[in-house]
Design an enzyme around this catalytic site. Structure first.
Site, PDB file in Angstrom:
ATOM      1  N   GLY A 229       0.824  -1.204   0.000  1.00  0.00           N
ATOM      2  CA  GLY A 229       0.000   0.000   0.000  1.00  0.00           C
ATOM      3  C   GLY A 229       0.853   1.248   0.000  1.00  0.00           C
ATOM      4  O   GLY A 229       0.540   2.238   0.666  1.00  0.00           O
TER       5      GLY A 229
ATOM      6  N   SER B 124       1.542   3.488  -2.309  1.00  0.00           N
ATOM      7  CA  SER B 124       1.315   4.554  -3.286  1.00  0.00           C
ATOM      8  C   SER B 124       0.570   5.748  -2.720  1.00  0.00           C
ATOM      9  O   SER B 124       0.535   6.815  -3.344  1.00  0.00           O
ATOM     10  CB  SER B 124       0.531   4.000  -4.488  1.00  0.00           C
ATOM     11  N   ARG B 125      -0.040   5.588  -1.530  1.00  0.00           N
ATOM     12  CA  ARG B 125      -0.886   6.659  -1.008  1.00  0.00           C
ATOM     13  C   ARG B 125      -0.731   6.775   0.511  1.00  0.00           C
ATOM     14  O   ARG B 125      -0.295   5.840   1.181  1.00  0.00           O
ATOM     15  CB  ARG B 125      -2.355   6.388  -1.353  1.00  0.00           C
TER      16      ARG B 125
ATOM     17  N   ASP C 244      -2.230  -7.600  -5.340  1.00  0.00           N
ATOM     18  CA  ASP C 244      -3.313  -7.492  -4.355  1.00  0.00           C
ATOM     19  C   ASP C 244      -2.925  -8.343  -3.150  1.00  0.00           C
ATOM     20  O   ASP C 244      -2.747  -9.558  -3.280  1.00  0.00           O
ATOM     21  CB  ASP C 244      -4.608  -7.996  -4.990  1.00  0.00           C
TER      22      ASP C 244
ATOM     23  N   SER D  48      -3.348   0.827  14.094  1.00  0.00           N
ATOM     24  CA  SER D  48      -4.092   2.078  14.283  1.00  0.00           C
ATOM     25  C   SER D  48      -4.514   2.198  15.734  1.00  0.00           C
ATOM     26  O   SER D  48      -4.728   1.191  16.427  1.00  0.00           O
ATOM     27  CB  SER D  48      -5.337   2.105  13.392  1.00  0.00           C
TER      28      SER D  48
ATOM     29  N   TYR E  66     -12.735  -2.720  11.087  1.00  0.00           N
ATOM     30  CA  TYR E  66     -11.404  -2.115  11.068  1.00  0.00           C
ATOM     31  C   TYR E  66     -10.695  -2.298  12.407  1.00  0.00           C
ATOM     32  O   TYR E  66      -9.507  -2.640  12.459  1.00  0.00           O
ATOM     33  CB  TYR E  66     -11.549  -0.637  10.733  1.00  0.00           C
TER      34      TYR E  66
ATOM     35  N   ALA F  70     -11.204  -4.653  14.626  1.00  0.00           N
ATOM     36  CA  ALA F  70     -10.850  -6.062  14.784  1.00  0.00           C
ATOM     37  C   ALA F  70      -9.591  -6.403  13.993  1.00  0.00           C
ATOM     38  O   ALA F  70      -8.694  -7.097  14.488  1.00  0.00           O
ATOM     39  CB  ALA F  70     -12.012  -6.945  14.343  1.00  0.00           C
TER      40      ALA F  70
ATOM     41  N   LYS G 241      -7.184  -4.315  12.937  1.00  0.00           N
ATOM     42  CA  LYS G 241      -6.001  -3.620  13.432  1.00  0.00           C
ATOM     43  C   LYS G 241      -5.559  -4.126  14.801  1.00  0.00           C
ATOM     44  O   LYS G 241      -4.361  -4.179  15.087  1.00  0.00           O
ATOM     45  CB  LYS G 241      -6.266  -2.114  13.469  1.00  0.00           C
TER      46      LYS G 241
END
Length: 266
Positions: free
Chosen positions: A29, A31-32, A82, A161, A174, A176, A178
């Site tokens: 991930g 690229s952003r 992916d 996070s 999310y 769960a 993280k």
């Protein structure tokens, strides 16, 4: 004088300006958002950076170009895969090994959100988020596990996070995913320890990315009011910690979950 004391003056030698030179780092991930900042920070300090992306091809190439064209020893190369697709990850691994040899550092950053209150959350909402953030981390770590284990100063760095610690309305999936990275990191650290490789986890709070900038201003104000430092993190503050964990200086640090959240837990 002990051998240890006799060796201590070497600690005073001027450090290299490129402490990650000769290290190959893969950022999923990349690229952003935070991943882009991590890739650029590693490249700025001399690493060869593999910028993984799923669909943001133009953005990934832009990140790689910025790193390669900078006045450093760092270079970067975008590669599509992916993280939820085991076959694609293994194809990426083989391509990276063919071109650059085994990697030294794996940064598991890829993640998505699909927010919905629990009563409205579908099984698809749940699985999409778990598949990227948790299963994707499993896929990538298992694919590159042997590389990290045999590397000099091998590193796995997982990006979690603050939501994984605190939970959040509308983000059960999310949270769960993280929080699952905490136990994964600690278990992995124990299994890697005999090789000298390490695994650590960073849990950022709200960070200035496109995702946070899209939150309405009044909600951003409410969020900042709950943070003791009264601001969001910059991407560079998270990326700088990743750079440290990727370096040999972090070698006695493993199995840790490190908060970068402005004191929100205090």
């Amino acid at each position: 004088m002990t051998t240890e004391l006799a060796q201590r003056p070497t600690d005073l030698e001027r450090p290299s300006h490129q402490p990650l030179a000769g290290r190959t780092c893969l950022v999923t991930g990349g690229s952003r958002g935070i991943g882009r900042g991590i890739a650029r920070e590693l490249g700025r300090h001399g690493a060869t950076v593999i910028v993984n992306y799923r669909s943001s091809e133009d953005a990934a190439h832009e990140v790689a170009d910025v790193i390669t064209e900078a006045d450093t020893e760092g270079t970067a190369h975008p590669i599509q895969a992916d993280v939820t697709d085991r076959t694609e990850i293994e194809t990426m691994r083989d391509a990276v090994r063919d071109a650059f040899g085994p990697i030294d550092v794996l940064v598991n950053n890829a993640g998505i959100t699909c927010d919905r209150t629990f009563q409205k959350m579908t099984a698809e909402d749940w699985h999409r988020v778990i598949d990227v953030s948790l299963h994707g981390t499993f896929n990538c770590t298992q694919a590159f596990y042997d590389d990290v284990k045999v590397a000099d100063h091998g590193r796995v760095i997982n990006i979690s996070s603050v939501i994984g610690k605190q939970g959040n309305v509308g983000q059960a999936n999310y949270a769960a995913a993280k929080s699952g990275l905490f136990g994964f990191t600690r278990s992995l650290a124990l299994e890697l320890a005999d090789s000298g490789a390490t695994a650590n986890c960073i849990a950022p709070g709200f960070t200035h990315t496109e995702m946070v900038e899209a939150i309405p201003d009044e909600i951003q104000d409410d969020l900042r009011a709950e943070i003791p430092l009264e601001r969001f993190a910059s991407v560079s503050e998270v990326a700088g910690l990743v750079r440290y964990l990727a370096s040999k200086q972090s070698g006695y640090m493993t199995g840790e979950v490190i908060d970068v959240n402005g004191g929100i837990d205090l």
